[in-house]
Design an enzyme around this catalytic site. Structure first.
Site, PDB file in Angstrom:
ATOM      1  N   ASP A   1       0.868  -1.183   0.000  1.00 12.75           N
ATOM      2  CA  ASP A   1       0.000   0.000   0.000  1.00 12.75           C
ATOM      3  C   ASP A   1       0.899   1.225   0.000  1.00 12.75           C
ATOM      4  O   ASP A   1       2.051   1.176   0.435  1.00 12.75           O
ATOM      5  CB  ASP A   1      -0.850   0.037   1.276  1.00 12.75           C
ATOM      6  CG  ASP A   1      -2.018  -0.951   1.261  1.00 12.75           C
ATOM      7  OD1 ASP A   1      -2.329  -1.502   0.201  1.00 12.75           O
ATOM      8  OD2 ASP A   1      -2.619  -1.151   2.345  1.00 12.75           O
TER       9      ASP A   1
ATOM     10  N   ARG B   1      -1.003  -0.746  -8.392  1.00 15.73           N
ATOM     11  CA  ARG B   1      -2.355  -0.281  -8.095  1.00 15.73           C
ATOM     12  C   ARG B   1      -2.359   1.237  -8.244  1.00 15.73           C
ATOM     13  O   ARG B   1      -1.487   1.914  -7.686  1.00 15.73           O
ATOM     14  CB  ARG B   1      -2.754  -0.635  -6.668  1.00 15.73           C
ATOM     15  CG  ARG B   1      -4.098   0.003  -6.256  1.00 15.73           C
ATOM     16  CD  ARG B   1      -4.296  -0.004  -4.742  1.00 15.73           C
ATOM     17  NE  ARG B   1      -4.393  -1.338  -4.215  1.00 15.73           N
ATOM     18  CZ  ARG B   1      -4.003  -1.676  -2.976  1.00 15.73           C
ATOM     19  NH1 ARG B   1      -3.471  -0.768  -2.167  1.00 15.73           N
ATOM     20  NH2 ARG B   1      -4.125  -2.906  -2.560  1.00 15.73           N
TER      21      ARG B   1
HETATM   22  P1  FDA Z   1     -14.459   9.170  -4.473  1.00 20.38           P
HETATM   23  O1  FDA Z   1     -13.905   9.428  -3.119  1.00 20.38           O
HETATM   24  O2  FDA Z   1     -14.777  10.318  -5.359  1.00 20.38           O
HETATM   25  O3  FDA Z   1     -15.663   8.212  -4.345  1.00 20.38           O
HETATM   26  C1  FDA Z   1     -16.501   7.861  -5.444  1.00 20.38           C
HETATM   27  C2  FDA Z   1     -17.808   7.351  -4.893  1.00 20.38           C
HETATM   28  O4  FDA Z   1     -17.583   6.168  -4.129  1.00 20.38           O
HETATM   29  C3  FDA Z   1     -18.487   8.309  -3.899  1.00 20.38           C
HETATM   30  O5  FDA Z   1     -19.258   9.258  -4.555  1.00 20.38           O
HETATM   31  C4  FDA Z   1     -19.304   7.332  -3.083  1.00 20.38           C
HETATM   32  O6  FDA Z   1     -20.458   6.954  -3.796  1.00 20.38           O
HETATM   33  C5  FDA Z   1     -18.415   6.148  -2.980  1.00 20.38           C
HETATM   34  N1  FDA Z   1     -17.555   6.162  -1.776  1.00 20.38           N
HETATM   35  C6  FDA Z   1     -16.241   6.476  -1.693  1.00 20.38           C
HETATM   36  N2  FDA Z   1     -15.788   6.301  -0.444  1.00 20.38           N
HETATM   37  C7  FDA Z   1     -16.828   5.870   0.281  1.00 20.38           C
HETATM   38  C8  FDA Z   1     -16.996   5.492   1.642  1.00 20.38           C
HETATM   39  N3  FDA Z   1     -15.978   5.518   2.504  1.00 20.38           N
HETATM   40  N4  FDA Z   1     -18.197   5.084   2.063  1.00 20.38           N
HETATM   41  C9  FDA Z   1     -19.233   5.020   1.198  1.00 20.38           C
HETATM   42  N5  FDA Z   1     -19.151   5.373  -0.106  1.00 20.38           N
HETATM   43  C10 FDA Z   1     -17.968   5.789  -0.568  1.00 20.38           C
HETATM   44  N6  FDA Z   1      -5.280   5.214  -0.811  1.00 20.38           N
HETATM   45  C11 FDA Z   1      -3.986   5.433  -0.548  1.00 20.38           C
HETATM   46  O7  FDA Z   1      -3.597   6.563  -0.252  1.00 20.38           O
HETATM   47  N7  FDA Z   1      -3.080   4.403  -0.564  1.00 20.38           N
HETATM   48  C12 FDA Z   1      -3.449   3.134  -0.893  1.00 20.38           C
HETATM   49  O8  FDA Z   1      -2.612   2.229  -0.937  1.00 20.38           O
HETATM   50  C13 FDA Z   1      -4.816   2.899  -1.182  1.00 20.38           C
HETATM   51  N8  FDA Z   1      -5.265   1.654  -1.491  1.00 20.38           N
HETATM   52  C14 FDA Z   1      -6.560   1.473  -1.944  1.00 20.38           C
HETATM   53  C15 FDA Z   1      -6.980   0.231  -2.373  1.00 20.38           C
HETATM   54  C16 FDA Z   1      -8.247   0.063  -2.906  1.00 20.38           C
HETATM   55  C17 FDA Z   1      -8.663  -1.287  -3.399  1.00 20.38           C
HETATM   56  C18 FDA Z   1      -9.110   1.190  -2.998  1.00 20.38           C
HETATM   57  C19 FDA Z   1     -10.459   1.067  -3.635  1.00 20.38           C
HETATM   58  C20 FDA Z   1      -8.721   2.399  -2.516  1.00 20.38           C
HETATM   59  C21 FDA Z   1      -7.455   2.570  -1.968  1.00 20.38           C
HETATM   60  N9  FDA Z   1      -7.049   3.789  -1.453  1.00 20.38           N
HETATM   61  C22 FDA Z   1      -5.710   3.976  -1.148  1.00 20.38           C
HETATM   62  C23 FDA Z   1      -8.033   4.865  -1.206  1.00 20.38           C
HETATM   63  C24 FDA Z   1      -8.154   5.785  -2.394  1.00 20.38           C
HETATM   64  O9  FDA Z   1      -6.966   6.530  -2.509  1.00 20.38           O
HETATM   65  C25 FDA Z   1      -9.330   6.737  -2.254  1.00 20.38           C
HETATM   66  O10 FDA Z   1      -9.120   7.499  -1.114  1.00 20.38           O
HETATM   67  C26 FDA Z   1     -10.679   6.035  -2.176  1.00 20.38           C
HETATM   68  O11 FDA Z   1     -10.746   4.968  -3.079  1.00 20.38           O
HETATM   69  C27 FDA Z   1     -11.813   7.002  -2.544  1.00 20.38           C
HETATM   70  O12 FDA Z   1     -11.619   7.498  -3.831  1.00 20.38           O
HETATM   71  P2  FDA Z   1     -12.523   7.071  -5.093  1.00 20.38           P
HETATM   72  O13 FDA Z   1     -11.605   6.968  -6.266  1.00 20.38           O
HETATM   73  O14 FDA Z   1     -13.276   5.847  -4.784  1.00 20.38           O
HETATM   74  O15 FDA Z   1     -13.431   8.306  -5.403  1.00 20.38           O
END
Ligand code: FDA
Length: 305
Positions: A125, A175
């Site tokens: 990560d 990732r």
């Molecule tokens: P965004 O935050 O815009 O979310 C899109 C939509 O998803 C929202 O509108 C909502 O509908 C839904 N959503 C998002 N978060 C939610 C929540 N907590 N509860 C409910 N609904 C929610 N970060 C990092 O810094 N280092 C890492 O190694 C990782 N590893 C990682 C692995 C995996 C498999 C994922 C999916 C994510 C990570 N992350 C991470 C976290 C990532 O950086 C990011 O903060 C989150 O995925 C949220 O960003 P989105 O791209 O989903 O978009």
């Protein structure tokens, strides 16, 4: 973050663990490995792969770091024993990155060797930007010894394009995510659309170079753009997968599966779930509704203290 949202997160952060668990449990498989394996089994039965994350970061002593390594070793053995489709995701500070980088490297080296021996894989990560350089250095060292390791890049970091170009040269397994930590404007884009555009630029660099990419997002716009990019550049389907977090947007996950995409869910578990769950609360746009619903639901007994 809107004022009300921030206030709700602050209230949750001040709650005792027993109460907070009510809201946290959707994001966490449980506190013990058995509970996490059960969740992985269910996901696998739905055609979804998993990655197991033992919750913990910033350990305070070498023995804690070693205990973290041993717990991950057990997880690898259990995955093998049960024939599950799951790898592991590791936060380097959980294994002592900030305490003793050489110890962290040694623990990770053992894990990557073991994963390689078992036909499995270790994902590093990516934590806050004070860890980026050292995490990438550890990745480069380990991947030169065994290929069973990959890393993560954060689209909000301004340095990530250069990091992606370097990783692409070595055909890394990466990732790509947006990034979750609070970072200063000097190092990170703050604008949502700029982060999205940078995310796509990272995908272009990595997929274009033939790397295997985990597209980690729940952002429907980004998912569609990523799928368009894959189609446009005629990237083979087996060079990427979509990754999502446990408890987040299972509707999107189902849609991707129906469309024939490979999907992996990040399954965190362990006693140290607090910091992880508070980060998830900050990102949940429907937090208030979620809190209200949880308040009026009958509570399932919380495992552990
Ligand atoms: P965004 O935050 O815009 O979310 C899109 C939509 O998803 C929202 O509108 C909502 O509908 C839904 N959503 C998002 N978060 C939610 C929540 N907590 N509860 C409910 N609904 C929610 N970060 C990092 O810094 N280092 C890492 O190694 C990782 N590893 C990682 C692995 C995996 C498999 C994922 C999916 C994510 C990570 N992350 C991470 C976290 C990532 O950086 C990011 O903060 C989150 O995925 C949220 O960003 P989105 O791209 O989903 O978009």
């Amino acid at each position: 973050m809107a004022i009300v949202h921030r206030a709700v997160v602050d209230v949750l952060a001040a709650m005792p663990a027993r109460l907070l668990w009510r809201f946290a449990r959707r994001y966490v498989a449980g506190t013990a490995l058995d509970e996490a394996l059960r969740v992985v089994r269910d996901l696998n039965a739905q055609g979804v792969m998993a990655t197991l994350d033992i919750l913990g970061e910033q350990v305070g002593s070498p023995s804690e770091a070693r205990a973290g390594g041993a717990a991950y070793g057990e997880a690898l053995q259990a995955i093998r024993r049960e024939g599950l489709l799951s790898n592991i995701s590791v936060k380097p500070t959980h294994l002592g990155l900030k305490l003793a980088p050489d110890l962290c490297l040694a623990i990770l080296r053992d894990l990557v060797r073991e994963a390689h021996r078992l036909g499995n894989f270790v994902r590093l990560d990516m934590e806050d930007s004070t860890c980026t350089e050292e995490t990438l250095r550890i990745y480069r060292t380990l991947v030169g010894e065994a290929p069973a390791v990959g890393v993560a890049l954060q689209a909000y970091l301004k340095r990530s394009r250069a990091d992606a170009a370097r990783l692409a040269e070595g055909g890394a397994n990466v990732r790509v995510c947006k990034g979750i930590y609070r970072e200063a404007p000097a190092v990170a884009f703050q604008d949502r659309q700029m982060i999205r555009e940078n995310f796509l630029a990272l995908l272009e660099i990595l997929l274009g170079a033939g790397c295997y990419v985990g597209i980690a997002t729940h952002d429907p716009w980004l998912i569609q753009e990523a799928r368009d990019l894959v189609a446009r550049r005629q990237i083979p389907r087996d060079r990427h997968e979509f990754q999502m977090l446990l408890g987040v947007r299972s509707d999107l996950r189902a849609g991707l599966l129906t469309a024939g995409e490979r999907v992996r869910v990040y399954v965190p578990f362990g006693e140290n779930w607090r910091a992880y769950c508070l980060r998830r609360f900050r990102e949940n746009p429907t937090l208030l509704r979620h809190v209200m619903r949880a308040l009026f639901r009958r509570e399932r007994p919380r495992p552990g203290p």
